[in-house]
Motif scaffolding. Structure first.
Motif, PDB file in Angstrom:
ATOM      1  N   UNK A  84     -83.284  -4.645 -30.706  1.00 44.79           N
ATOM      2  CA  UNK A  84     -83.399  -4.073 -29.367  1.00 44.79           C
ATOM      3  C   UNK A  84     -82.306  -3.038 -29.087  1.00 44.79           C
ATOM      4  N   UNK A  85     -81.056  -3.361 -29.337  1.00 46.34           N
ATOM      5  CA  UNK A  85     -79.955  -2.433 -29.050  1.00 46.34           C
ATOM      6  C   UNK A  85     -80.048  -1.164 -29.903  1.00 46.34           C
ATOM      7  N   UNK A  86     -80.475  -1.324 -31.146  1.00 41.67           N
ATOM      8  CA  UNK A  86     -80.669  -0.167 -32.021  1.00 41.67           C
ATOM      9  C   UNK A  86     -81.663   0.806 -31.386  1.00 41.67           C
ATOM     10  N   UNK A  87     -82.816   0.297 -30.951  1.00 43.26           N
ATOM     11  CA  UNK A  87     -83.828   1.174 -30.362  1.00 43.26           C
ATOM     12  C   UNK A  87     -83.398   1.700 -28.996  1.00 43.26           C
ATOM     13  N   UNK A  88     -82.667   0.890 -28.232  1.00 39.50           N
ATOM     14  CA  UNK A  88     -82.142   1.380 -26.954  1.00 39.50           C
ATOM     15  C   UNK A  88     -81.231   2.587 -27.170  1.00 39.50           C
ATOM     16  N   UNK A 134     -86.787   1.628 -23.974  1.00 35.24           N
ATOM     17  CA  UNK A 134     -86.520   0.538 -23.034  1.00 35.24           C
ATOM     18  C   UNK A 134     -87.581  -0.546 -23.222  1.00 35.24           C
ATOM     19  N   UNK A 135     -87.160  -1.781 -23.042  1.00 38.48           N
ATOM     20  CA  UNK A 135     -88.065  -2.922 -23.197  1.00 38.48           C
ATOM     21  C   UNK A 135     -89.104  -2.910 -22.091  1.00 38.48           C
ATOM     22  N   UNK A 136     -90.375  -3.102 -22.466  1.00 41.21           N
ATOM     23  CA  UNK A 136     -91.458  -3.075 -21.482  1.00 41.21           C
ATOM     24  C   UNK A 136     -92.343  -4.315 -21.543  1.00 41.21           C
TER      25      UNK A 136
END
Length: 151
Positions: free
Chosen positions: A120-124, A129-131
């Protein structure tokens, strides 16, 4: 020395490139992550394949899809870097190349991904953003994430 980036539709991949891409994905997604699943989902044939070569070896790969194939938006999937090269942070280079390629080839800036939760943090860090709530895909926690135009 960095990676040499190539992007090809399925039909343009050489037999050796296709074999090496599938081998890399199997090494990471099946062996390293100890997950028995069918990687060959039929989508390789409609994807653009972005891959990075280092000294003649494919060490990074992602599939790029136009809108409507995996999600309503364009998408990036099967993001993988050979474990022997992760200390070089080429995963970040791969994502920057993938995002730029989606915009260039599909004219899309809105991108949706199904991300493994631990990344998650890598993609952020790339504007996603998480959906969605967490869901299991092949017994691995995943979340849907989106990158909107300008983010």
């Amino acid at each position: 020395m960095g990676l040499e980036w190539k992007i090809k539709p399925f039909e343009a991949l050489s037999v050796h490139e296709l074999y090496d891409l599938l081998k890399l994905r199997s090494e990471i997604f099946v062996v390293e992550q100890n997950c028995v699943y069918l990687d060959l989902d039929g989508k390789d044939k409609v994807a653009l394949h972005l891959f990075g070569e280092f000294e003649g070896k494919i060490v990074a790969h992602a599939r790029l899809f136009k809108a409507g194939i995996s999600f309503d938006n364009a998408s990036i999937g099967r993001v993988v870097v050979d474990e022997n090269y992760r200390d070089r942070k080429w995963g970040h280079d791969l994502m920057r190349e993938a995002i730029a390629a989606v915009a260039h080839h599909f004219g899309e800036n809105n991108i949706t991904i199904g991300a493994q939760l631990y990344l998650k943090k890598f993609y952020e860090s790339h504007g996603f953003v998480q959906t969605s709530e967490m869901y299991l895909e092949d017994d691995i926690p995943h979340i849907e994430m989106k990158k909107e135009q300008g983010s």
